[in-house]
Design a protein around this motif. Structure first.
Motif, mmCIF file in Angstrom:
data_model
loop_
_atom_site.group_PDB
_atom_site.id
_atom_site.type_symbol
_atom_site.label_atom_id
_atom_site.label_comp_id
_atom_site.label_asym_id
_atom_site.label_seq_id
_atom_site.Cartn_x
_atom_site.Cartn_y
_atom_site.Cartn_z
ATOM 1 N N ASN A 51 0.820 -1.226 0.000
ATOM 2 C CA ASN A 51 0.000 0.000 0.000
ATOM 3 C C ASN A 51 0.847 1.267 0.000
ATOM 4 O O ASN A 51 0.632 2.175 0.791
ATOM 5 N N GLU A 52 1.831 1.301 -0.886
ATOM 6 C CA GLU A 52 2.697 2.479 -1.027
ATOM 7 C C GLU A 52 3.479 2.785 0.237
ATOM 8 O O GLU A 52 3.850 3.939 0.496
ATOM 9 N N GLN A 53 3.701 1.759 1.055
ATOM 10 C CA GLN A 53 4.532 1.924 2.242
ATOM 11 C C GLN A 53 5.623 0.865 2.259
ATOM 12 O O GLN A 53 5.420 -0.272 1.802
ATOM 13 N N LEU A 54 6.771 1.254 2.794
ATOM 14 C CA LEU A 54 7.832 0.293 3.065
ATOM 15 C C LEU A 54 7.632 -0.185 4.496
ATOM 16 O O LEU A 54 7.620 0.623 5.426
ATOM 17 N N VAL A 55 7.429 -1.498 4.651
ATOM 18 C CA VAL A 55 7.102 -2.035 5.967
ATOM 19 C C VAL A 55 8.242 -2.937 6.436
ATOM 20 O O VAL A 55 8.614 -3.885 5.746
ATOM 21 N N ILE A 56 8.805 -2.602 7.589
ATOM 22 C CA ILE A 56 9.930 -3.361 8.144
ATOM 23 C C ILE A 56 9.470 -4.039 9.426
ATOM 24 O O ILE A 56 8.999 -3.369 10.351
ATOM 25 N N GLU A 57 9.599 -5.346 9.463
ATOM 26 C CA GLU A 57 9.222 -6.091 10.662
ATOM 27 C C GLU A 57 10.430 -6.821 11.209
ATOM 28 O O GLU A 57 10.886 -7.804 10.628
ATOM 29 N N PRO A 58 10.981 -6.345 12.329
ATOM 30 C CA PRO A 58 12.038 -7.111 12.998
ATOM 31 C C PRO A 58 11.469 -8.452 13.446
ATOM 32 O O PRO A 58 10.315 -8.519 13.879
ATOM 33 N N ILE A 59 12.259 -9.515 13.326
ATOM 34 C CA ILE A 59 11.705 -10.834 13.656
ATOM 35 C C ILE A 59 12.539 -11.534 14.718
ATOM 36 O O ILE A 59 13.692 -11.197 14.953
ATOM 37 N N GLY A 60 11.909 -12.520 15.342
ATOM 38 C CA GLY A 60 12.594 -13.369 16.319
ATOM 39 C C GLY A 60 13.149 -12.572 17.483
ATOM 40 O O GLY A 60 12.557 -11.605 17.939
ATOM 41 N N LEU A 61 14.320 -12.968 17.953
ATOM 42 C CA LEU A 61 14.951 -12.312 19.096
ATOM 43 C C LEU A 61 15.259 -10.864 18.793
ATOM 44 O O LEU A 61 15.244 -10.010 19.664
ATOM 45 N N THR A 62 15.575 -10.599 17.541
ATOM 46 C CA THR A 62 15.957 -9.230 17.188
ATOM 47 C C THR A 62 14.792 -8.274 17.397
ATOM 48 O O THR A 62 14.987 -7.098 17.645
ATOM 49 N N LYS A 63 13.588 -8.807 17.316
ATOM 50 C CA LYS A 63 12.411 -7.966 17.529
ATOM 51 C C LYS A 63 12.419 -7.405 18.952
ATOM 52 O O LYS A 63 12.110 -6.241 19.177
ATOM 53 N N ILE A 64 12.812 -8.237 19.884
ATOM 54 C CA ILE A 64 12.874 -7.793 21.274
ATOM 55 C C ILE A 64 14.009 -6.786 21.445
ATOM 56 O O ILE A 64 13.838 -5.709 21.995
ATOM 57 N N ALA A 101 23.527 -4.345 23.006
ATOM 58 C CA ALA A 101 24.978 -4.210 22.893
ATOM 59 C C ALA A 101 25.659 -5.563 22.752
ATOM 60 O O ALA A 101 26.775 -5.744 23.166
ATOM 61 N N ILE A 102 24.964 -6.523 22.184
ATOM 62 C CA ILE A 102 25.581 -7.835 21.976
ATOM 63 C C ILE A 102 26.690 -7.686 20.934
ATOM 64 O O ILE A 102 26.458 -7.082 19.885
ATOM 65 N N PRO A 103 27.889 -8.206 21.197
ATOM 66 C CA PRO A 103 28.962 -8.050 20.206
ATOM 67 C C PRO A 103 28.569 -8.643 18.851
ATOM 68 O O PRO A 103 28.011 -9.731 18.784
ATOM 69 N N GLY A 104 28.850 -7.909 17.800
ATOM 70 C CA GLY A 104 28.543 -8.392 16.460
ATOM 71 C C GLY A 104 27.088 -8.294 16.078
ATOM 72 O O GLY A 104 26.666 -8.860 15.079
ATOM 73 N N TYR A 105 26.327 -7.583 16.863
ATOM 74 C CA TYR A 105 24.908 -7.458 16.558
ATOM 75 C C TYR A 105 24.435 -6.088 17.029
ATOM 76 O O TYR A 105 24.572 -5.741 18.194
ATOM 77 N N TRP A 106 23.915 -5.307 16.099
ATOM 78 C CA TRP A 106 23.497 -3.943 16.421
ATOM 79 C C TRP A 106 21.999 -3.822 16.212
ATOM 80 O O TRP A 106 21.492 -4.093 15.121
ATOM 81 N N ALA A 107 21.307 -3.446 17.257
ATOM 82 C CA ALA A 107 19.859 -3.302 17.154
ATOM 83 C C ALA A 107 19.418 -2.114 17.984
ATOM 84 O O ALA A 107 19.818 -1.969 19.138
#
Lengths: 131, 117
Positions: B9-22, B58-64
């Motif tokens: 619908n003319e939108q860019l929709v981003i859904e973080p998933i799994g653990l990264t969502k938290i 702040a998990i090493p190697g993972y930026w969220a």
């Protein structure tokens, strides 16, 4: 790496064009463009939006200012080899350029530029033929 | 894959998933396509200083989460093993998004073909 907030877009486009010609589109990284321009990554993104936006700015500026220069031909070759098949915007720029070409020898000219770009010739002035 | 990204619908929709969502503290981000300037593959961006972390992990190697640098807010949700997709925005809270996705090159082409002319 510099931290200039204002910059001359003409100079930046010329610096980026050199990188795209040397490395191609996929082969050019944002790090390469940051190094070549001395600008912050964020400044490049803010000005051009994306790496494709940066390439398109280079292609458009060169087609406008120096349509017969080697840099322009080489950017056209990079566009045709790497982008026109999947980028609608780049395809449009190159298609419009092609439609405006009146020379019946455009394919020959492209071939000659490809030979020049390839660096397989012994000299620059042998018109595509090895002596 | 840390995010599912679609155009709806003319939108860019981003859904973080799994653990990264938290970790990224976001349910879903929806951006009008008119506010999307372009997308790029940018391997080097995760090696640069990201600035100050606002909420995030702040998990090493993972930026969220949200990072502030040079008066710009960037939303990161990416592992160091992913090929970063950088999406430049305008007139939004975030200046840009840095995301790990399943098919990064296809996503970049899809976005640019919607927003570049």
């Amino acid at each position: 790496m510099g931290r200039k907030k204002s910059f001359d877009q003409h100079i930046v486009v010329a610096q980026m064009s050199t990188v795209f010609v040397q490395r191609g589109f996929e082969g050019t990284s944002l790090d390469d463009l940051v190094t070549a321009t001395g600008l912050l990554r964020g400044s490049l993104y803010s000005e051009f939006g994306s790496k494709q936006g940066m390439f398109m700015a280079c292609l458009k500026a060169n087609l406008k200012k120096q349509p017969l220069d080697d840099v322009t031909w080489f950017l056209l070759l990079v566009a045709m080899l790497e982008l026109t098949s999947n980028s609608q915007a780049v395809n449009e720029i190159v298609s419009q350029w092609y439609a405006k070409q009146n020379s019946p020898n455009i394919a020959t000219q492209l071939g000659q530029q490809l030979l020049k770009y390839s660096h397989i010739l012994s000299g620059d002035n042998d018109n595509g033929k090895r002596s | 894959m840390e995010n599912v990204v679609n155009i709806q619908n003319e939108q860019l929709v981003i859904e973080p998933i799994g653990l990264t969502k938290i970790a990224a503290l976001k349910e879903r981000i929806a951006i009008p396509l008119t506010h999307v300037v372009g997308a790029s593959i940018d391997t080097g961006i995760i090696n640069e200083s990201k600035g100050f972390r606002m909420p995030g992990t702040a998990i090493p190697g993972y930026w969220a989460g949200t990072f502030r640098k040079n008066d710009e807010m960037t939303f990161f949700n990416i592992k160091h093993t992913s090929l970063p997709v950088v999406i430049q925005l305008k007139d939004e809270k975030y200046t840009r998004l840095v995301l790990g996705v399943d098919k990064p090159r296809e996503l970049v082409t899809l976005i640019n073909n919607h927003v570049l002319s």
